[in-house]
Design an enzyme around this catalytic site. Sequence first.
Site, PDB file in Angstrom:
ATOM      1  CB  VAL A 126      -0.790   0.473   1.337  1.00 18.62           C
ATOM      2  CG1 VAL A 126      -2.300  -1.432   0.662  1.00 18.62           C
ATOM      3  CG2 VAL A 126      -0.060  -0.008   2.299  1.00 18.62           C
ATOM      4  CE1 TYR A 127       4.029   1.195   3.709  1.00 19.53           C
ATOM      5  CE2 TYR A 127       6.341   1.208   3.666  1.00 19.53           C
ATOM      6  CZ  TYR A 127       5.426   1.084   3.850  1.00 19.53           C
ATOM      7  OH  TYR A 127       5.820   0.598   5.483  1.00 19.53           O
ATOM      8  N   GLY A 128       2.803   4.397  -1.612  1.00 21.08           N
ATOM      9  CA  GLY A 128       2.565   5.448  -2.867  1.00 21.08           C
ATOM     10  C   GLY A 128       1.539   5.463  -3.178  1.00 21.08           C
ATOM     11  CB  SER A 140       7.145   1.846  -2.698  1.00 18.99           C
ATOM     12  OG  SER A 140       7.782   1.971  -2.563  1.00 18.99           O
TER      13      SER A 140
END
Length: 342
Positions: free
Chosen positions: A60-62, A68
């Site tokens: 869930v990064y980005g 990400s």
Amino acid sequence: MSMDYRRLGSTGTRVSELCFGTWRFGRETGGVVETTKSEAHDLLDTFAEHGGTFIDTANVYGTPNGKSEDWIGDWLAERDREQYVLASKVYFGFDESNPNGSGLSRTHIRRQIEGTLDRLGTEYLDVYYIHRWDDETPIEETLSTLTRLVDEGKVNYLGASTMASWKLMKALGKSEANGWERFEVTQPLFHAAYRDDVADYLDVCADQDLAVCPYSPLAGGFLTGKYERADPDDPTKVEAPDGSRASIYDSFSDFYLSERGWHVLDAIRGVADELDATPAQVALRWVMEQDAFTCIPIVGARTPEQLEENVGACDVSLSDDQFERIENARYADPDRKRRWGH
């Protein structure tokens, strides 16, 4: 200036002394991307040039989710993947339109591991963390599913992020009783001003020989010394540089500002002066020199210059007196209330 390598807890895998965190890659805040793709690749280049091999991300990064991992995958495509130790995570909502788009169910884990591997352009992860504990899914379902991923060669080791110490012990007990893979790596919030609050959790890690890879080891940048106190009577009032987390996030004071934090920062600054080092290097070194467990802090620098400063912590050494002065500074706070970050 380069990093040495440490064994990851009780595993046979060796990783760089620092782990590079990529939660800012592609993240949009107020419509502005915190770290662009070119900046992300420059940071990864700098990390690798100094011997960095341990890279941390999450599905869930980005903005949107997965960016990400995508960018790391693009960077790895031109390198030898076997030279790097990759960690990602699962739990938080990835697809809001899907009722099974979050948590630690077999359905969600199976879907997310495939997406993560595809975005990273790899056939396996070195470490797969549960990003949080899922109260809605039996831990037996989660652990049996994760064990199958190890059996299939898609994951080498399991990791667990922030949770109550009793939950970590419960999971370890279930793994032992059922012959499942256990969590070998943990990722709590931990820094020089936030030890007592996670003491029970860290005691479990020490007892079970789990590696500790703390996030926010610099207290969101507070322990770098770039902030100054604005009000002697109110520890939450701070003079913050433009673009810093304190100037962007309203929650910064709730997480990181307290009397305890200022006392610890004063001690870190004093030791930094003695060693001709920066506060950031001393704060990181304090975390790295934990003797009860292997501790590999996750750094999330914004620029190559900041990252190089962080790597400088590998060349710093604290005396017993300096280590204890930083540790004991926490107890100078007359109002020791629990804080998220302090």
